[in-house]
Design a protein around this motif. Structure first.
Motif, PDB file in Angstrom:
ATOM      1  N   MET A 181       3.066  -1.579  -5.722  1.00  0.00           N
ATOM      2  CA  MET A 181       1.750  -0.948  -5.539  1.00  0.00           C
ATOM      3  C   MET A 181       1.495   0.121  -6.582  1.00  0.00           C
ATOM      4  O   MET A 181       2.341   0.993  -6.824  1.00  0.00           O
ATOM      5  N   PRO A 182       0.304   0.137  -7.207  1.00  0.00           N
ATOM      6  CA  PRO A 182      -0.079   1.265  -8.061  1.00  0.00           C
ATOM      7  C   PRO A 182      -0.447   2.475  -7.203  1.00  0.00           C
ATOM      8  O   PRO A 182      -0.584   2.370  -5.983  1.00  0.00           O
ATOM      9  N   ARG A 183      -0.600   3.623  -7.838  1.00  0.00           N
ATOM     10  CA  ARG A 183      -1.096   4.795  -7.124  1.00  0.00           C
ATOM     11  C   ARG A 183      -2.554   4.573  -6.733  1.00  0.00           C
ATOM     12  O   ARG A 183      -3.333   4.028  -7.504  1.00  0.00           O
ATOM     13  N   PRO A 215      -1.981   4.354 -11.706  1.00  0.00           N
ATOM     14  CA  PRO A 215      -2.365   5.254 -12.790  1.00  0.00           C
ATOM     15  C   PRO A 215      -1.425   6.456 -12.826  1.00  0.00           C
ATOM     16  O   PRO A 215      -0.812   6.793 -11.811  1.00  0.00           O
ATOM     17  N   PRO A 216      -1.303   7.140 -13.962  1.00  0.00           N
ATOM     18  CA  PRO A 216      -0.305   8.204 -14.092  1.00  0.00           C
ATOM     19  C   PRO A 216      -0.552   9.363 -13.132  1.00  0.00           C
ATOM     20  O   PRO A 216      -1.692   9.720 -12.848  1.00  0.00           O
ATOM     21  N   ASP A 217       0.518   9.948 -12.654  1.00  0.00           N
ATOM     22  CA  ASP A 217       0.387  11.134 -11.797  1.00  0.00           C
ATOM     23  C   ASP A 217      -0.198  12.305 -12.575  1.00  0.00           C
ATOM     24  O   ASP A 217      -0.807  13.203 -11.996  1.00  0.00           O
ATOM     25  N   HIS A 223       1.292   8.692  -5.086  1.00  0.00           N
ATOM     26  CA  HIS A 223       1.771   7.585  -4.257  1.00  0.00           C
ATOM     27  C   HIS A 223       1.718   7.965  -2.785  1.00  0.00           C
ATOM     28  O   HIS A 223       1.640   9.150  -2.426  1.00  0.00           O
ATOM     29  N   VAL A 224       1.783   6.955  -1.933  1.00  0.00           N
ATOM     30  CA  VAL A 224       1.882   7.157  -0.488  1.00  0.00           C
ATOM     31  C   VAL A 224       3.010   6.284   0.054  1.00  0.00           C
ATOM     32  O   VAL A 224       3.444   5.329  -0.580  1.00  0.00           O
ATOM     33  N   GLY A 225       3.483   6.635   1.247  1.00  0.00           N
ATOM     34  CA  GLY A 225       4.495   5.827   1.906  1.00  0.00           C
ATOM     35  C   GLY A 225       5.906   6.194   1.491  1.00  0.00           C
ATOM     36  O   GLY A 225       6.151   7.165   0.773  1.00  0.00           O
ATOM     37  N   ARG A 226       6.852   5.390   1.971  1.00  0.00           N
ATOM     38  CA  ARG A 226       8.268   5.631   1.726  1.00  0.00           C
ATOM     39  C   ARG A 226       8.788   4.610   0.726  1.00  0.00           C
ATOM     40  O   ARG A 226       8.791   3.404   0.997  1.00  0.00           O
ATOM     41  N   LEU A 250       8.231   7.578 -12.364  1.00  0.00           N
ATOM     42  CA  LEU A 250       7.310   8.289 -13.239  1.00  0.00           C
ATOM     43  C   LEU A 250       7.313   7.651 -14.622  1.00  0.00           C
ATOM     44  O   LEU A 250       8.332   7.117 -15.068  1.00  0.00           O
ATOM     45  N   PRO A 251       6.194   7.705 -15.328  1.00  0.00           N
ATOM     46  CA  PRO A 251       6.174   7.177 -16.703  1.00  0.00           C
ATOM     47  C   PRO A 251       6.961   8.096 -17.631  1.00  0.00           C
ATOM     48  O   PRO A 251       7.116   9.290 -17.346  1.00  0.00           O
TER      49      PRO A 251
END
Length: 303
Positions: A181-183, A215-217, A223-226, A250-251
């Motif tokens: 999954m992406p962000r 997409p980059p942080d 992100h969400v979830g575990r 992380l990129p």
């Protein structure tokens, strides 16, 4: 339907009849079931979906496809909803199709990055909005357990659908399984999601898969979830699931990091469950691409 390309569908004989055999068992059995259910979302032949669903003691109650005369840039949100058949136990499942590389509309959705209301990725939100009028009536009033699953773009839309079901239908999915999954949104969205579904959402990251880095942080996405990660050509270990939300992977942010990350661009994957010509050809892709493919997630979720 018949609009999904050969790159993401799989031959009928490659769907194991026992894919859901462990769905009521341990965590590994549930992961394997969820991975195959996410793969099923890519199938657009309803007879084929019905045949596979029968093997899995499920029945299809909804298949949602884009409008035939839709404009090329309109969201092409595809999904199936299945429920237990013949009195069998188990969850109902919403499975959302991810990106088909040859569908222009999917790339428009992926690249429409600017946040919409609530800090959510505009393209992903538009994809959910397109499908929600069909999906909501099927979910409304449902009392049994519900899983929401998806791969790639489908994982992002699945997470948004699960959150909207919580907030507008008073339906809390038992589990959300998000493969590659992406962000999906910003910090405010992530906090809202975590409060309702964070502990029920399993975000799987396989090997060098590049999509979970996007997409980059650094531009505000979270992100969400575990997270549950595994190495290239390895298997997921449910015991390694992260205890809290994180931003991994992380990129690279430095020049040395680019070189450290380089093996994923040049290392071919080779291992694949698919023995057909298309599947074998994917073994020559760099690992950052091949590790994202849904069949690699099915392999990594196998015992």
């Amino acid at each position: 339907m018949r609009a999904v390309t050969f790159l993401v569908t799989r031959p009928r004989e490659q769907y194991p009849a026992d894919a859901l055999a462990g769905i009521a068992g341990d965590a590994r059995g549930r992961l394997r079931a969820a991975a195959w259910l996410a793969q099923l979302a890519y199938e657009d032949d309803e007879n084929k979906v019905d045949s596979i669903a029968r093997d899995w003691s499920l029945r299809r109650i909804l298949s949602r496809a884009p409008q035939v005369l839709a404009l090329p840039w309109q969201p092409e949100t595809r999904l199936h909803v299945l429920e237990p058949a013949g009195g069998t136990a188990g969850p109902s499942v919403v499975t959302v199709c991810g990106t088909d590389p040859l569908r222009f509309a999917n790339w428009v959705t992926n690249l429409t990055v600017m946040p919409a209301a609530g800090g959510v990725h505009s393209g992903f939100l538009a994809a959910l909005d397109a499908a929600w009028p069909d999906l909501a009536p099927v979910l409304h009033g449902r009392t049994g357990p519900v899983w929401v699953v998806g791969h790639s773009l489908g994982a992002a839309v699945a997470a948004l659908a699960a959150l909207r079901a919580c907030e507008t239908l008073d339906l809390t999915p038992e589990a959300v399984y998000a493969f590659g999954m992406p962000r999906v949104g910003g910090e405010a969205f992530a906090a809202r999601y975590e409060a309702l579904l964070g502990a029920r959402t399993f975000r799987l990251v396989h090997g060098y898969d590049v999509v979970p880095r996007l997409p980059p942080d650094r531009i505000g996405f979270r992100h969400v979830g575990r997270r549950l990660s595994c190495a290239h050509r390895a298997r997921f270990d449910p015991a390694a699931t992260a205890a809290a939300r994180d931003e991994e992977p992380l990129p690279p942010r430095t020049l040395p990091g680019l070189f450290t990350d380089a093996p994923g661009w040049v290392l071919p994957a080779f291992e694949t469950l698919r023995r057909d010509p298309v599947g074998l050809a994917t073994g020559l892709l760099p690992a950052k691409v091949a590790d994202h493919l849904p069949d690699r997630y099915c392999t990594a979720c196998s015992p």
